[in-house]
Design a protein around this motif. Structure first.
Motif, mmCIF file in Angstrom:
data_model
loop_
_atom_site.group_PDB
_atom_site.id
_atom_site.type_symbol
_atom_site.label_atom_id
_atom_site.label_comp_id
_atom_site.label_asym_id
_atom_site.label_seq_id
_atom_site.Cartn_x
_atom_site.Cartn_y
_atom_site.Cartn_z
ATOM 1 N N GLU A 141 0.730 -1.367 0.027
ATOM 2 C CA GLU A 141 0.004 -0.011 -0.032
ATOM 3 C C GLU A 141 0.714 1.283 -0.069
ATOM 4 O OE1 GLU A 141 -2.071 0.931 3.589
ATOM 5 O OE2 GLU A 141 -2.879 2.518 2.872
ATOM 6 N N SER A 142 0.305 2.224 -0.483
ATOM 7 C CA SER A 142 0.749 3.711 -0.364
ATOM 8 C C SER A 142 -0.512 4.661 -0.470
ATOM 9 C CB SER A 142 1.689 3.889 -1.341
ATOM 10 O OG SER A 142 1.867 5.062 -2.052
ATOM 11 N N TYR A 382 -3.306 4.062 -10.058
ATOM 12 C CA TYR A 382 -4.310 3.186 -10.006
ATOM 13 C C TYR A 382 -5.366 3.592 -8.741
ATOM 14 C CZ TYR A 382 -4.154 0.434 -14.096
ATOM 15 O OH TYR A 382 -3.978 0.096 -15.714
ATOM 16 N N ASN A 383 -4.280 3.637 -7.446
ATOM 17 C CA ASN A 383 -4.910 3.981 -6.488
ATOM 18 C C ASN A 383 -5.732 5.237 -6.449
ATOM 19 O OD1 ASN A 383 -3.756 1.927 -5.283
ATOM 20 N ND2 ASN A 383 -2.412 2.747 -4.337
ATOM 21 N N THR A 384 -5.222 6.455 -6.992
ATOM 22 C CA THR A 384 -5.754 7.772 -7.485
ATOM 23 C C THR A 384 -6.879 7.739 -8.196
ATOM 24 O OG1 THR A 384 -3.638 8.777 -7.233
ATOM 25 C CG2 THR A 384 -5.569 10.054 -8.060
ATOM 26 N N LYS A 406 -4.348 -5.923 -11.908
ATOM 27 C CA LYS A 406 -3.872 -7.201 -11.438
ATOM 28 C C LYS A 406 -3.794 -7.627 -12.659
ATOM 29 C CE LYS A 406 -7.280 -8.441 -8.822
ATOM 30 N NZ LYS A 406 -8.316 -9.446 -8.051
ATOM 31 N N SER A 407 -4.513 -7.661 -13.916
ATOM 32 C CA SER A 407 -4.322 -8.364 -15.116
ATOM 33 C C SER A 407 -2.998 -7.694 -15.693
ATOM 34 C CB SER A 407 -5.395 -8.093 -15.894
ATOM 35 O OG SER A 407 -5.370 -6.692 -16.352
ATOM 36 N N LYS A 408 -2.582 -6.585 -15.298
ATOM 37 C CA LYS A 408 -1.213 -5.992 -15.992
ATOM 38 C C LYS A 408 -0.104 -6.305 -15.121
ATOM 39 C CE LYS A 408 -3.416 -2.036 -18.324
ATOM 40 N NZ LYS A 408 -3.523 -0.557 -18.333
ATOM 41 N N GLY A 409 -0.049 -7.272 -14.160
ATOM 42 C CA GLY A 409 1.031 -7.503 -13.220
ATOM 43 C C GLY A 409 1.314 -6.443 -12.446
ATOM 44 N N ILE A 410 0.450 -5.496 -11.927
ATOM 45 C CA ILE A 410 0.796 -4.372 -10.910
ATOM 46 C C ILE A 410 0.456 -4.751 -9.721
ATOM 47 C CG2 ILE A 410 0.199 -1.920 -10.585
ATOM 48 C CD1 ILE A 410 -0.079 -1.399 -13.479
ATOM 49 N N LYS A 411 1.431 -4.657 -8.874
ATOM 50 C CA LYS A 411 1.110 -5.261 -7.378
ATOM 51 C C LYS A 411 0.499 -4.341 -6.533
ATOM 52 C CE LYS A 411 4.021 -8.253 -4.500
ATOM 53 N NZ LYS A 411 5.131 -8.257 -3.540
ATOM 54 N N PRO A 412 -1.001 -4.523 -6.117
ATOM 55 C CA PRO A 412 -1.494 -3.666 -5.371
ATOM 56 C C PRO A 412 -0.964 -3.689 -4.075
ATOM 57 C CG PRO A 412 -2.956 -5.438 -6.296
ATOM 58 C CD PRO A 412 -1.704 -5.943 -6.534
ATOM 59 N N THR A 413 -1.141 -2.326 -3.437
ATOM 60 C CA THR A 413 -0.615 -1.943 -2.296
ATOM 61 C C THR A 413 -1.837 -1.968 -1.177
ATOM 62 O OG1 THR A 413 -1.037 0.367 -2.500
ATOM 63 C CG2 THR A 413 1.093 -0.398 -3.429
ATOM 64 N N ALA A 414 -1.380 -1.703 0.266
ATOM 65 C CA ALA A 414 -2.168 -1.558 1.011
ATOM 66 C C ALA A 414 -3.309 -0.600 0.955
ATOM 67 C CB ALA A 414 -1.563 -1.536 2.584
ATOM 68 N N ALA A 415 -2.713 0.591 0.495
ATOM 69 C CA ALA A 415 -3.779 1.897 0.130
ATOM 70 C C ALA A 415 -4.904 1.419 -0.995
ATOM 71 C CB ALA A 415 -2.842 2.916 -0.326
ATOM 72 N N THR A 416 -4.475 0.393 -1.765
ATOM 73 C CA THR A 416 -5.219 -0.175 -2.925
ATOM 74 C C THR A 416 -6.506 -0.991 -1.967
ATOM 75 O OG1 THR A 416 -3.422 -0.710 -4.386
ATOM 76 C CG2 THR A 416 -5.757 -1.469 -4.980
ATOM 77 N N PHE A 417 -6.139 -1.731 -1.180
ATOM 78 C CA PHE A 417 -7.190 -2.380 -0.488
ATOM 79 C C PHE A 417 -7.976 -1.354 0.398
ATOM 80 C CE2 PHE A 417 -4.582 -6.201 -1.429
ATOM 81 C CZ PHE A 417 -5.612 -6.966 -1.719
ATOM 82 N N VAL A 433 -15.634 -6.097 3.544
ATOM 83 C CA VAL A 433 -14.530 -5.444 4.049
ATOM 84 C C VAL A 433 -13.741 -6.545 4.893
ATOM 85 C CG1 VAL A 433 -13.650 -3.768 6.112
ATOM 86 C CG2 VAL A 433 -15.825 -3.214 4.383
ATOM 87 N N GLU A 434 -14.569 -7.345 5.592
ATOM 88 C CA GLU A 434 -13.789 -8.603 6.433
ATOM 89 C C GLU A 434 -12.926 -9.352 5.295
ATOM 90 O OE1 GLU A 434 -13.324 -9.465 9.296
ATOM 91 O OE2 GLU A 434 -14.688 -8.822 10.510
ATOM 92 N N LYS A 435 -13.838 -9.686 3.991
ATOM 93 C CA LYS A 435 -12.961 -10.663 3.048
ATOM 94 C C LYS A 435 -11.787 -9.643 2.517
ATOM 95 C CE LYS A 435 -17.314 -12.760 1.563
ATOM 96 N NZ LYS A 435 -18.501 -13.364 0.721
ATOM 97 N N LEU A 436 -12.083 -8.592 2.350
ATOM 98 C CA LEU A 436 -10.805 -7.867 1.785
ATOM 99 C C LEU A 436 -9.755 -7.910 2.804
ATOM 100 C CD1 LEU A 436 -12.625 -4.546 0.405
ATOM 101 C CD2 LEU A 436 -11.074 -6.094 -0.918
ATOM 102 N N LEU A 437 -9.925 -7.623 4.157
ATOM 103 C CA LEU A 437 -8.965 -8.069 4.874
ATOM 104 C C LEU A 437 -8.395 -9.278 5.058
ATOM 105 C CD1 LEU A 437 -8.024 -5.795 7.265
ATOM 106 C CD2 LEU A 437 -9.343 -7.306 8.931
ATOM 107 N N VAL A 438 -9.106 -10.234 4.720
ATOM 108 C CA VAL A 438 -8.441 -11.441 4.609
ATOM 109 C C VAL A 438 -7.587 -11.839 3.239
ATOM 110 C CG1 VAL A 438 -8.874 -14.192 4.321
ATOM 111 C CG2 VAL A 438 -10.384 -13.065 5.752
#
Length: 722
Positions: A141-142, A382-384, A406-417, A433-438
């Motif tokens: 994340e960021s 992407y986060n923006t 994700k399809s482009k291979g870009i690693k999501p960050t904690a900010a994305t979630f 939200v619980e599922k996203l956390l898991v």
């Protein structure tokens, strides 16, 4: 869902409402934002735009007018003409057919949309199925904010700027650092370094500045920098400036930064772009945007070529001072003509400027065009974009961007979630939200305090789920994450919604014990808890605490406080809250006076309600149905039906009839409590309101019986017979 990447039909023209910068900003006219009638064409493509195309019309920004296509000969003559001088400063801005952003979209080569870039890859919604895409992987994340931290991080990698080396200082460096740490209060660091002349080199000075900055010894850094300049030869170098300036900016010492910048040695080596970037970024961190513009003007006056870091920082500064996305694009175009290379930082700054103005579609178009020129999007971009769509309550589009990422291979960050968690928290869907956390933990990412705060808020927004919110709060503390003010505010709000005002106050006390300063949102949530409980004494106690801590309330805060006093009939305290409105620059609204009337009505001061109505008229506030209903209920309580019927008539006359449910309740009260002598008047008023609301049903004519002709005569005969 097909949208966004497809070309849009040109919207009708809208007059540009963008104003010129205020006089207190230092924008050099020859360099920035001078609208020329015939600027050079600039395309994101190397090939010139083709006049004929197989695809649809070009895409334009919503606030730009679509020009009609011109002849090829006319286009050629325009390209061959020389660029005229800039317009005068006092000339009014007209719609420019060669607007930079307009030319960008007109210059787009008509091509088929790519398979995955061209459209969102929207999968099943999380409500029906959680997994969006198969075989995709995620990570960290960021902040969706593009600017300060990322730009300063870029400065770490570009040129001589380095922050925080891990190597342990030794020798002479260790001696000076020890003196700085144990310096007496009546002695400055420069005075304590009397025996170090000639023993310290430029590299050691930079190292000392870095370590002292990491340890927060900013005042010591200033005295040490002064000592460096007094040595023969001077130990002040461009690299030392590049290290010190951002640290001063982050510490809010922009005034000291400007003094050092103005007194730099008049040598060409200090005209390095990295020195200017460090000064501008530091001033931006300390919110001294006017001084940042001055530094940029000095940079141009000294003919120092900017780089991509300069471009990204200045676009961020423009956004901070309220410049439009159109101005940001024009500045980017000018930097491009200077030879500034495109980078992810520049792309991120541009995307943020467009998203902040709500121009999400145009931001996506710029993203695609930049990728075609070799500038790939990163997680921050992407986060923006996702954050902009979530703030517009377009969560499905944000999910599509998440799948595309994700399809482009870009690693999501904690900010994305966190962006997605925040969106589903506002939609009151804690299961997602619980599922996203898991899923976040499955990808090797550690949830941070914002992640758990979103979960607490998701549970806390629903009644009878405050225990789950408290459980999420304890889970956060169990994994070693320290709660913030926002975390406690979400917990207090959860207790408030469920009616647990005692637990809300305990959470407030625990927050203070941990050394966290309550925000205005925290106080508002706590006031709401005791408003729901009807505890006027605690409302007054919390209000006095706010005044003591010099916490300035918002309109929501004062309305919450006012409603709490009103429901208990404390009209004197309610009046005090109204007077506080003017002290903080707030204006009372119709809702404010409705609550004040309720306070007077419940406090037995119904005779003063007409005076409040006159006050509303003096403030040009039009009473609504709630205003009249409050007054009617007040007079019904004291059995003054004459005034109740009078304000009934006023309500109907002014067209402020309440909704059907509220009226049914009001009518039932009148039917039970109205005096018999007012029955005729009451029936007339109710008939007016019924017909006004469409509640009066037309009686169907039934089949007449054989006695209908003599019906009245029969009653007469009966009377005569008596």
């Amino acid at each position: 869902m097909a949208l966004i990447r497809h070309q849009l039909s040109p919207p009708p023209s809208l007059p540009s409402s963008r104003s010129h910068p205020p006089p207190n900003h230092h924008f050099p006219k020859p360099y920035l934002f001078v609208f020329s009638k015939n600027l050079r064409l600039f395309s994101l493509y190397s090939a010139p735009p083709t006049p004929s195309s197989l695809s649809s019309a070009p895409i334009f920004l919503p606030f730009l007018q679509n020009q009609e296509e011109e002849d090829e000969d006319k286009n050629e003559t325009e390209e061959e003409t020389e660029e005229p001088p800039a317009l005068e400063e006092d000339e009014e801005e007209e719609e420019d057919p060669d607007d930079p952003i307009l030319r960008f979209f007109k210059s787009r080569t008509s091509t088929q949309d790519p398979e995955r870039e061209g459209k969102f890859s929207l999968q099943k919604n999380r409500r029906s199925a959680w997994r969006l895409a198969d075989g995709t992987h995620l990570a960290d994340e960021s902040e969706p904010e593009t600017g300060v931290k990322k730009l300063l991080g870029e400065q770490k990698q570009v040129g001589p700027i380095k922050f925080g080396s891990n190597a342990s200082p030794e020798g002479i460096v260790q001696e000076i650092l020890q003196k700085a740490r144990t310096l007496p209060q009546n002695l400055t660091l420069g005075e304590a370094l009397g025996g170090f002349e000639g023993r310290v080199g430029e590299k050691e000075c930079v190292k000392i500045l870095e370590v002292m900055g990491e340890e927060g010894l900013l005042v010591g850094c200033l005295y040490f920098f002064e000592w460096m300049g007094l040595q023969e030869p001077s130990l002040v170098t461009p690299r030392a400036c590049s290290v010190l300036f951002p640290m001063l900016g982050r510490a809010g010492m922009g005034d000291k930064l400007m003094i050092l910048f103005r007194n730099l040695p008049a040598k060409k080596e200090f005209w390095d772009v990295h020195v200017y970037n460090a000064a501008i970024s530091g001033l931006m961190c300390s919110k001294r945007y006017d001084d940042a513009w001055k530094v940029y003007e000095t940079m141009e006056a000294n003919n120092t070529l900017p780089d991509h870091v300069t471009c990204s920082i200045m676009i961020t500064v423009m956004r901070k001072v309220g410049r439009s996305a159109k101005d940001s694009w024009q500045f980017f175009e000018r930097m491009n003509r200077k030879g500034v290379r495109w980078s992810q930082e520049v792309l991120g700054a541009l995307i943020k400027s467009f998203c902040d103005e709500g121009l999400k579609r145009e931001a996506l178009i710029i993203q695609v065009e930049m990728e075609k020129k070799g500038v790939s999007s990163n997680a921050i971009v992407y986060n923006t974009l996702m954050d902009a769509f979530c703030n517009s309550n377009q969560v499905e589009e944000a999910e599509g961007l998440f799948a595309e990422m994700k399809s482009k291979g870009i690693k999501p960050t904690a900010a994305t979630f966190n962006v997605l968690m925040s969106a589903y928290s506002r939609k009151m869907e804690p299961e997602i939200v619980e599922k996203l956390l898991v899923e976040m933990q499955d990808m090797g990412l550690k949830p941070n305090v914002k992640s758990y705060t979103c979960l607490i808020s998701a549970y806390g927004r629903q009644k009878k789920m405050s225990d789950m919110a408290a459980d999420a709060f304890l889970r956060m503390k169990k994994v070693g994450i320290r709660p913030t003010s926002h975390s406690y505010t979400a917990l207090i709000h959860a207790f408030s919604v469920s009616g647990w005002h005692e637990k809300a106050y305990i959470a407030f006390e625990n927050m203070q014990k941990e050394g966290l300063k309550p925000s205005i949102e925290t106080y508002t949530a706590l006031l709401d808890a005791f408003r729901r409980a009807g505890d006027a004494q605690m409302l007054m106690k919390i209000w006095k605490l706010m005044i003591k801590e010099k916490i300035v309330g918002t309109k929501v805060t004062y309305n919450t406080l006012l409603d709490g006093f009103a429901k208990q009939g404390h009209y004197v305290e309610a009046r005090d809250v109204i007077s506080e409105f003017g002290n903080v620059g707030l204006q009372p609204t119709v809702m404010t006076y409705n609550m004040l009337m309720n306070a007077y009505a419940r406090g037995g001061q119904h005779s003063k309600l007409p005076q409040l109505l006159k006050e509303m008229a003096a403030l040009k506030l039009k009473p609504d149905s709630v205003t009249y209903s409050t007054m009617i209920y007040a007079y019904v309580r004291v059995r003054d039906f004459r005034r109740a019927f009078f304000y009934h008539k006023q309500m109907v006359k002014n067209g402020q009839v309440p909704d059907a449910r509220s009226y049914e309740k009001l009518r039932s009260i009148l039917d039970v409590k109205a005096a018999r002598k007012n029955k005729k008047d009451k029936s007339a008023i109710l008939g007016i309101i019924n017909s006004k609301m469409g509640l009066l049903k037309v009686k169907k004519k039934g089949k007449k019986d054989e006695f209908w002709k003599n019906k009245n005569k029969r009653y007469v005969r009966t009377d005569n017979s008596e």
